[in-house]
Design an enzyme around this catalytic site. Structure first.
Site, mmCIF file in Angstrom:
data_model
loop_
_atom_site.group_PDB
_atom_site.id
_atom_site.type_symbol
_atom_site.label_atom_id
_atom_site.label_comp_id
_atom_site.label_asym_id
_atom_site.label_seq_id
_atom_site.Cartn_x
_atom_site.Cartn_y
_atom_site.Cartn_z
ATOM 1 N N ARG A 44 -10.998 -12.087 -15.836
ATOM 2 C CA ARG A 44 -11.527 -11.572 -17.107
ATOM 3 C C ARG A 44 -10.927 -12.323 -18.302
ATOM 4 N NH1 ARG A 44 -11.785 -6.271 -20.531
ATOM 5 N NH2 ARG A 44 -13.998 -6.344 -20.969
ATOM 6 N N HIS A 48 -13.207 -14.232 -21.013
ATOM 7 C CA HIS A 48 -13.195 -13.887 -22.440
ATOM 8 C C HIS A 48 -12.693 -15.033 -23.309
ATOM 9 C CE1 HIS A 48 -13.731 -9.239 -22.496
ATOM 10 N NE2 HIS A 48 -14.552 -9.827 -21.656
ATOM 11 N N HIS A 171 -18.690 -8.700 -11.462
ATOM 12 C CA HIS A 171 -18.349 -7.273 -11.448
ATOM 13 C C HIS A 171 -18.233 -6.695 -10.044
ATOM 14 C CE1 HIS A 171 -19.338 -6.360 -15.965
ATOM 15 N NE2 HIS A 171 -18.221 -7.027 -15.796
ATOM 16 N N TRP A 187 -16.870 -1.154 -9.516
ATOM 17 C CA TRP A 187 -18.289 -1.330 -9.216
ATOM 18 C C TRP A 187 -18.561 -1.328 -7.713
ATOM 19 C CZ3 TRP A 187 -15.741 -3.807 -13.224
ATOM 20 C CH2 TRP A 187 -16.321 -3.774 -14.484
HETATM 21 FE FE1 DDH Z 1 -17.032 -7.821 -17.332
HETATM 22 N N1 DDH Z 1 -16.322 -5.997 -17.994
HETATM 23 N N2 DDH Z 1 -18.596 -7.663 -18.601
HETATM 24 N N3 DDH Z 1 -17.622 -9.670 -16.781
HETATM 25 N N4 DDH Z 1 -15.385 -7.967 -16.177
HETATM 26 C C1 DDH Z 1 -15.209 -5.352 -17.548
HETATM 27 C C2 DDH Z 1 -14.375 -5.756 -16.537
HETATM 28 C C3 DDH Z 1 -14.484 -6.979 -15.885
HETATM 29 C C4 DDH Z 1 -18.892 -6.610 -19.420
HETATM 30 C C5 DDH Z 1 -18.058 -5.530 -19.691
HETATM 31 C C6 DDH Z 1 -16.899 -5.253 -18.981
HETATM 32 C C7 DDH Z 1 -18.750 -10.307 -17.213
HETATM 33 C C8 DDH Z 1 -19.769 -9.729 -17.972
HETATM 34 C C9 DDH Z 1 -19.685 -8.503 -18.601
HETATM 35 C C10 DDH Z 1 -15.096 -9.041 -15.344
HETATM 36 C C11 DDH Z 1 -15.736 -10.271 -15.335
HETATM 37 C C12 DDH Z 1 -16.908 -10.570 -16.027
HETATM 38 C C13 DDH Z 1 -15.056 -4.138 -18.286
HETATM 39 C C14 DDH Z 1 -13.919 -3.145 -18.096
HETATM 40 C C15 DDH Z 1 -16.103 -4.067 -19.164
HETATM 41 C C16 DDH Z 1 -16.387 -2.953 -20.152
HETATM 42 C C17 DDH Z 1 -12.641 -3.594 -18.807
HETATM 43 C C18 DDH Z 1 -11.508 -2.618 -18.584
HETATM 44 O O1 DDH Z 1 -11.667 -1.441 -18.962
HETATM 45 O O2 DDH Z 1 -10.474 -3.026 -18.023
HETATM 46 C C19 DDH Z 1 -20.219 -6.766 -19.973
HETATM 47 C C20 DDH Z 1 -20.873 -5.817 -20.945
HETATM 48 C C21 DDH Z 1 -20.725 -7.927 -19.449
HETATM 49 C C22 DDH Z 1 -22.078 -8.466 -19.649
HETATM 50 O O3 DDH Z 1 -22.791 -8.013 -20.591
HETATM 51 C C23 DDH Z 1 -22.675 -9.275 -18.832
HETATM 52 C C24 DDH Z 1 -18.740 -11.685 -16.786
HETATM 53 C C25 DDH Z 1 -19.819 -12.705 -17.141
HETATM 54 C C26 DDH Z 1 -17.591 -11.856 -16.042
HETATM 55 C C27 DDH Z 1 -17.068 -13.081 -15.373
HETATM 56 O O4 DDH Z 1 -15.968 -13.147 -14.947
HETATM 57 C C28 DDH Z 1 -17.918 -14.278 -15.189
HETATM 58 C C29 DDH Z 1 -13.997 -8.691 -14.473
HETATM 59 C C30 DDH Z 1 -13.411 -9.588 -13.368
HETATM 60 C C31 DDH Z 1 -13.614 -7.396 -14.814
HETATM 61 C C32 DDH Z 1 -12.504 -6.546 -14.161
HETATM 62 C C33 DDH Z 1 -11.228 -6.615 -14.956
HETATM 63 C C34 DDH Z 1 -10.136 -5.768 -14.357
HETATM 64 O O5 DDH Z 1 -9.097 -5.635 -15.031
HETATM 65 O O6 DDH Z 1 -10.268 -5.238 -13.258
#
Ligand code: DDH
Length: 290
Positions: A44, A48, A171, A187
């Site tokens: 993540r 970001h 996810h 998820w």
């Molecule tokens: Fe995500 N994401 N993400 N995400 N994401 C969250 C957690 C993780 C969105 C929202 C959230 C991607 C796209 C989107 C990962 C990877 C990727 C969380 C929760 C939210 C909210 C955070 C928390 O509370 O800790 C949304 C909206 C989108 C979208 O619109 C497409 C993408 C593209 C990726 C990527 O890696 C390519 C991962 C891994 C997590 C889990 C993190 C954790 O600590 O566990």
């Protein structure tokens, strides 16, 4: 006779490989983290750092590691990512020659591979920049929104419908934390192993709104232990997105192939590489996939 001068240290493949291996080893050792693995939160962080890219102005992206600084580090979307940045500090101390921005992305690559995902080719070349390069808030997706928002956010980075869906397969990993995003839960049933389960569950499970005091999210009807964000569910409803969800749900190899290609692009957005595209490196995973 003239003594040979030692020039400045120029890191090579073997040096980056050492960093990769150090991240992989740290992932293996620090299983005390409440989520079982730091892998998801490292991924993540890399996402970001990269996902702030704006193709039109060429600003944002993984070059710079500007999330180290208050304006960007404090953006709501980045809540909880200090956990990932702190995890990498001892590795940065061990290999001070690597930039934070190259390290964060290399750690993202390691996270994916060590969670049994596909190989993600990598090249270095990111430099750290000061806080004047911090991006404005609002460049990362908002989970409460719909397809128009997804296409605006990811279109700004240069991604199409297929790529939005493939990226969302991340996810399969990790979970939402009420003290970070406000959302709650994982998820999939195997949040530390990358699979196409995210797509399978989206289609195979029945989903309903969860009744709770938190933000609007879905829960699976049968076990009530899994979650989907509104933006996740949109992928099954929109005509442009749904065929890709169906494809990846049926075919894990197709998902892995497309995921690797699109993550590689994501991680390279806005980086002024001097290393050519055909000179990318791959690192061997420490874990063996079963
Ligand atoms: Fe995500 N994401 N993400 N995400 N994401 C969250 C957690 C993780 C969105 C929202 C959230 C991607 C796209 C989107 C990962 C990877 C990727 C969380 C929760 C939210 C909210 C955070 C928390 O509370 O800790 C949304 C909206 C989108 C979208 O619109 C497409 C993408 C593209 C990726 C990527 O890696 C390519 C991962 C891994 C997590 C889990 C993190 C954790 O600590 O566990």
């Amino acid at each position: 006779a003239a003594k040979k001068e030692a020039g400045p240290f120029v890191p090579k493949y073997e040096d980056y490989e050492k960093v990769y291996n150090a991240v992989a080893k740290a992932l293996e050792e620090h299983d005390e983290y409440e989520d079982g693995s730091y892998g998801p939160v490292l991924l993540r962080l890399a996402w970001h750092a990269s996902g702030t890219y704006d193709a039109e102005t060429g600003t944002g992206g993984s070059n710079g590691a500007t999330m180290r600084f208050a304006p960007e580090g404090d953006h709501g979307a980045n809540a909880g990512l200090k956990t990932a940045r702190d995890f990498l500090e001892p590795i940065k101390a061990q290999f001070p020659w690597i930039t934070y921005s190259d390290l964060w992305i290399l750690a993202g690559v390691a996270a994916i591979q060590e969670m049994q995902g596909p190989i993600i080719p990598y090249r270095p070349g990111r430099s750290d920049r000061d806080m004047s390069f911090c991006t404005p808030d609002g460049r990362l997706p908002d989970a409460s929104k719909e397809q128009k928002h997804l296409r605006a956010i990811f279109g700004r980075m240069g991604f199409n419908d297929q790529e939005i869906v493939a990226l969302s397969g991340a996810h399969a990993l990790g979970r939402c934390h009420t003290d970070r995003s406000g959302y709650d839960g994982p998820w999939t049933f195997s949040p530390t192993v990358l699979t196409n389960d995210y797509f399978r569950l989206l289609l195979d499970e029945k989903w309903q709104w969860r009744k709770w005091n938190g933000p609007k999210q879905y829960e699976d009807v049968s076990t009530k232990t899994l979650m989907m964000l509104p933006t996740d569910m949109v992928l099954t409803k929109d005509k442009g997105f749904r065929p890709w969800v169906e494809k990846y749900a049926k075919d894990n190899d197709a998902f892995f192939k497309d995921f690797s290609a699109v993550v590689l692009r994501l991680f390279e957005l806005g980086v002024p590489f001097t290393v050519a595209e055909d000179q990318r490196w791959t690192f061997k995973p420490r874990v063996s996939s079963t």
